[in-house]
Enzyme design. Structure first.
Site, PDB file in Angstrom:
ATOM      1  N   LYS A  22      36.495  34.262  48.106  1.00  8.31           N
ATOM      2  CA  LYS A  22      36.081  35.618  47.698  1.00  8.31           C
ATOM      3  C   LYS A  22      35.192  35.566  46.459  1.00  8.31           C
ATOM      4  O   LYS A  22      34.116  36.150  46.429  1.00  8.31           O
ATOM      5  CB  LYS A  22      37.325  36.469  47.385  1.00  8.31           C
ATOM      6  CG  LYS A  22      37.018  37.744  46.594  1.00  8.31           C
ATOM      7  CD  LYS A  22      38.248  38.558  46.287  1.00  8.31           C
ATOM      8  CE  LYS A  22      38.999  38.147  45.048  1.00  8.31           C
ATOM      9  NZ  LYS A  22      38.529  38.749  43.786  1.00  8.31           N
ATOM     10  N   ASN A  23      35.653  34.852  45.442  1.00  2.43           N
ATOM     11  CA  ASN A  23      34.938  34.907  44.158  1.00  2.43           C
ATOM     12  C   ASN A  23      33.626  34.134  44.173  1.00  2.43           C
ATOM     13  O   ASN A  23      32.791  34.311  43.299  1.00  2.43           O
ATOM     14  CB  ASN A  23      35.850  34.433  43.019  1.00  2.43           C
ATOM     15  CG  ASN A  23      36.931  35.476  42.729  1.00  2.43           C
ATOM     16  OD1 ASN A  23      36.819  36.615  43.167  1.00  2.43           O
ATOM     17  ND2 ASN A  23      37.966  35.072  42.017  1.00  2.43           N
ATOM     18  N   ARG A  93      35.208  45.147  39.705  1.00  2.00           N
ATOM     19  CA  ARG A  93      34.491  44.729  38.492  1.00  2.00           C
ATOM     20  C   ARG A  93      33.338  43.781  38.795  1.00  2.00           C
ATOM     21  O   ARG A  93      32.334  43.770  38.086  1.00  2.00           O
ATOM     22  CB  ARG A  93      35.436  43.994  37.541  1.00  2.00           C
ATOM     23  CG  ARG A  93      36.629  44.759  37.132  1.00  2.00           C
ATOM     24  CD  ARG A  93      37.476  43.900  36.238  1.00  2.00           C
ATOM     25  NE  ARG A  93      36.724  43.506  35.060  1.00  2.00           N
ATOM     26  CZ  ARG A  93      36.607  44.228  33.971  1.00  2.00           C
ATOM     27  NH1 ARG A  93      37.220  45.389  33.883  1.00  2.00           N
ATOM     28  NH2 ARG A  93      35.892  43.811  32.956  1.00  2.00           N
ATOM     29  N   CYS A 117      41.123  46.750  32.682  1.00  2.00           N
ATOM     30  CA  CYS A 117      41.784  46.667  33.983  1.00  2.00           C
ATOM     31  C   CYS A 117      43.215  46.216  33.779  1.00  2.00           C
ATOM     32  O   CYS A 117      43.625  45.923  32.661  1.00  2.00           O
ATOM     33  CB  CYS A 117      40.991  45.813  34.962  1.00  2.00           C
ATOM     34  SG  CYS A 117      41.508  44.139  35.162  1.00  2.00           S
ATOM     35  N   ARG A 122      39.029  42.854  29.345  1.00  2.00           N
ATOM     36  CA  ARG A 122      37.905  42.305  30.111  1.00  2.00           C
ATOM     37  C   ARG A 122      36.547  42.923  29.743  1.00  2.00           C
ATOM     38  O   ARG A 122      35.891  43.565  30.577  1.00  2.00           O
ATOM     39  CB  ARG A 122      38.179  42.431  31.611  1.00  2.00           C
ATOM     40  CG  ARG A 122      39.460  41.738  32.019  1.00  2.00           C
ATOM     41  CD  ARG A 122      39.696  41.786  33.494  1.00  2.00           C
ATOM     42  NE  ARG A 122      38.854  40.860  34.220  1.00  2.00           N
ATOM     43  CZ  ARG A 122      38.860  40.753  35.548  1.00  2.00           C
ATOM     44  NH1 ARG A 122      39.653  41.512  36.270  1.00  2.00           N
ATOM     45  NH2 ARG A 122      38.073  39.895  36.159  1.00  2.00           N
ATOM     46  N   ASP A 305      44.462  32.513  38.189  1.00  2.00           N
ATOM     47  CA  ASP A 305      44.654  33.217  39.464  1.00  2.00           C
ATOM     48  C   ASP A 305      45.801  32.635  40.293  1.00  2.00           C
ATOM     49  O   ASP A 305      46.103  33.151  41.375  1.00  2.00           O
ATOM     50  CB  ASP A 305      43.350  33.211  40.285  1.00  2.00           C
ATOM     51  CG  ASP A 305      42.293  34.128  39.683  1.00  2.00           C
ATOM     52  OD1 ASP A 305      42.644  34.946  38.803  1.00  2.00           O
ATOM     53  OD2 ASP A 305      41.120  34.034  40.081  1.00  2.00           O
ATOM     54  N   ARG A 397      42.104  43.099  49.095  1.00  2.00           N
ATOM     55  CA  ARG A 397      40.902  42.755  48.324  1.00  2.00           C
ATOM     56  C   ARG A 397      40.634  41.256  48.364  1.00  2.00           C
ATOM     57  O   ARG A 397      39.491  40.847  48.218  1.00  2.00           O
ATOM     58  CB  ARG A 397      41.072  43.169  46.855  1.00  2.00           C
ATOM     59  CG  ARG A 397      41.134  44.655  46.672  1.00  2.00           C
ATOM     60  CD  ARG A 397      41.133  44.988  45.214  1.00  2.00           C
ATOM     61  NE  ARG A 397      39.923  44.469  44.566  1.00  2.00           N
ATOM     62  CZ  ARG A 397      39.629  44.674  43.300  1.00  2.00           C
ATOM     63  NH1 ARG A 397      40.433  45.375  42.543  1.00  2.00           N
ATOM     64  NH2 ARG A 397      38.529  44.174  42.785  1.00  2.00           N
TER      65      ARG A 397
END
Ligand code: EPZ
Length: 418
Positions: A22-23, A93, A117, A122, A305, A397
Site C-alpha cells: 500500500k505505502n 494523509r 491524526c 504528524r 507499523d 484501508r
C-alpha cells in the site's frame, strides 16, 4: 458498516499470499502526474486508500483504467486541476504527497494540510521546507498549502528526521527541477526505494535510493513506464505474527524476506522458527513464547507499523516485555482494547510494559487506525470465544481481503454487517 467476528484458538496452517505494498503504491500512483504519457502499474492492492488516491488523480484529469484485477493504467495527458481538498487529505494523509508532482508538472498546487491524526500530530513541515528549498513560493492560507513555481531549482536539503512522506514528496518534485538536488538524512524505507525505481523507469536520474543521501539530477521530461509494486512487508509481517501467536505453521508467499530482518530476529528470539524459503518465509511456533524488548525505529529498524501486532503477540509470552515507540507519540491506542481482552499492559510515555502470558478472552473491541485494528484481529485469533472488531473501514484501508486470506489458513473469521 461491517465488523469482523473471530472465534479464536485455531492454530493457523497453510499458505497465504501477500498483496502489493500500500505505502509504495500510493506515491507510485501519484508519480503518474509527472508525465504526459501513460504509465501502467502492476500488483496494485485493491484497498480503500488506493481508490482514494485514484479518485484524487481522476479529479486532476488523469484517465484511469483498470487492466486487470491488480493492474491499472494512468494517463495524465492533461492535468486540469490543482487542488487536493481538505475532505480528501483528512481521509487519507498520503494525499499530501500529490504536492510535489502536481507542482512540478503544472507550476501550481493547492493542497490541504492534513491536521493531526489518531497516532500523533504528524506535521508536514519537512515536506513544505523541502519544496520551498526547491524554489517554490509557498503560503499557508485557510488550512491549505498554496505553492507556485515557474520552474523548480535543484538544491541541497537536509531533513531534520528521515521522514518517509517528505522524502517521497521532495523526490517527486526534484526529478523535474532544473539542476541537482541532494536530500541528506533521507528515509531509507523500501517504499521510498520502490518509488525511486518507478521514477527511474520513467527516465528520472536518481542515485542513492535506499541510503541516507539521495542525489537527483533533474530532467526536462519523464516518459511512460510499466512498473510492478513490491509485496507489502507490513502485511507479510502481520501474517508472520499471526502464525507465531496461534502456534501455527504458515508459509507467507512472496514475503520480502530481506525487508523483514528486524521482525524475523525478534520472532526467533521469542521462540518461533522463521525460515526463508524459495518464494517466501515460513513461520512455525510450537514451544512457549519468550518475552522481548522491542524498539521501533526508521528502516531497517523494527517498523512502527508492526508495533501493535507485536504487542498482541507479547501478551502471550512468558514474562515481561518492553515496547518503546519512537516514531509516533501516540501509538498505543490498541493497548487499552487489548487490556479489555485481559492483557496486562502498563504504559508510561513512549514505553509499554507487557506482562504475559495472559489468557485473552474474546470481547467486542475497536481501534483507531489500521495497524491497531490488525493487532486486535491477532489477539482475537489467539483468544477464547468470540472477538468482534468494529470499525472495519480501518482494515479496508490497508489489508486486502483479510478475512478471506486468514480463512484460507483455517481461521474462524467472518465479516458481518454491524
Ligand atoms: C509513512 O507515514 C507511512 N505511511 C506510515 O504508515 C508509517 O507508519 C510511517 O511512514 C513511518 O514508517 C505512508 O507511507 C502512506 P513519516 P509518514 O513522515 O510518511 C515526523 C500505515 O499504517 N514528521 O516518516 O507520514 C512525524 O510526525 C501508516 O500504513 C515531522 O515531524 O511518516 C513522525 O513522528 C501509518 N515533520 C516521523 O516524522 C514532517 O514534515 C515519521 O513520519 C513529516 C514527518
Amino acid at each position: 458498516m461491517d465488523k469482523i467476528v473471530i472465534h479464536g484458538g485455531v492454530a493457523l496452517r497453510g499458505r497465504i499470499a501477500v498483496s502489493g505494498s500500500k505505502n509504495a503504491a500510493l506515491p507510485i500512483l501519484m508519480s503518474s502526474l509527472l508525465t504526459t504519457e501513460p504509465v501502467v502499474v502492476h500488483n496494485v492492492p485493491r484497498l480503500r486508500d488506493v481508490h482514494t488516491a485514484l479518485g484524487l488523480l481522476e479529479g486532476l484529469g488523469v484517465k484511469i483504467q483498470w487492466i486487470d484485477e491488480h493492474s491499472v493504467q494512468l494517463h495524465a495527458r492533461e492535468v486540469i486541476g490543482h487542488e487536493a481538498s481538505y475532505e480528501l487529505v483528512k481521509t487519507m494523509r498520503a494525499s499530501f504527497c500529490v504536492l510535489g508532482p502536481l507542482l512540478a508538472r503544472t507550476g501550481r498546487a493547492r493542497v490541504s494540510t492534513p491536521g493531526g491524526c489518531a497516532i500523533g500530530a504528524r506535521p508536514v513541515n519537512l515536506h513544505i521546507n523541502g519544496i520551498r528549498a526547491l524554489g517554490a513560493r509557498i503560503q499557508l492560507r485557510h488550512g491549505y498549502v498554496e505553492a507556485h513555481a515557474q520552474h523548480l531549482q535543484g538544491a541541497r536539503l537536509w531533513l531534520d528526521n528521515p521522514s518517509v512522506g517528505a522524502t517521497e514528496n521532495i523526490m517527486m518534485a526534484a526529478v523535474r527541477a532544473r539542476g541537482h538536488t541532494t536530500i541528506e538524512n533521507a528515509a531509507r524505507e523500501p517504499e521510498v526505494q520502490d518509488l525511486g525505481r518507478m521514477l527511474m523507469a520513467m527516465g528520472a536520474q536518481i542515485e542513492g535510493v535506499g541510503t541516507h543521501v539521495i542525489e537527483i539530477e533533474g530532467v526536462e521530461r519523464l516518459h511512460g513506464a510499466e512498473y510492478h509494486v513490491s509485496p507489502d512487508r507490513i502485511e507479510a509481517g502481520s501474517f508472520m505474527i499471526a502464525a507465531a501467536i496461534t502456534g501455527g505453521e504458515v508459509l507467507i508467499e512472496n514475503a520480502p524476506a530481506h525487508q523483514l530482518d528486524a521482525l524475523s530476529v525478534k520472532l526467533r528470539e521469542a521462540g518461533a522458527t522463521v525460515t526463508v524459503v524459495d518464494g517466501g518465509i515460513q513461520v512455525t511456533r510450537a514451544g512457549a513464547l519468550r518475552p522481548l524488548e522491542v524498539r521501533t525505529l526508521p528502516y531497517p529498524g523494527f517498523p512502527t507499523d508492526l508495533q501493535a501486532q507485536m504487542m498482541a503477540l507479547l501478551t502471550q509470552a512468558n514474562g515481561t516485555s518492553v515496547i518503546t515507540e519512537t516514531i509516533f507519540e501516540n501509538r498505543f491506542m490498541h493497548a487499552p482494547e487489548l487490556m479489555r481482552m485481559g492483557a496486562e499492559i502498563a504504559m508510561k510515555g513512549a514505553t509499554a510494559v507487557v506482562r504475559g502470558p495472559t489468557r485473552l478472552s474474546g470481547a467486542p473491541v475497536m481501534a483507531t487506525d489500521l495497524r491497531a485494528s490488525m493487532g486486535l484481529i491477532l489477539a482475537g485469533l489467539a483468544g477464547d470465544n468470540e472477538t468482534q472488531v468494529s470499525r472495519v473501514y480501518h482494515l479496508d484501508r490497508g489489508y486486502e481481503a483479510l478475512d478471506a486470506k486468514l480463512r484460507g489458513l483455517g481461521a474462524q473469521i467472518e465479516r458481518v454487517p454491524e
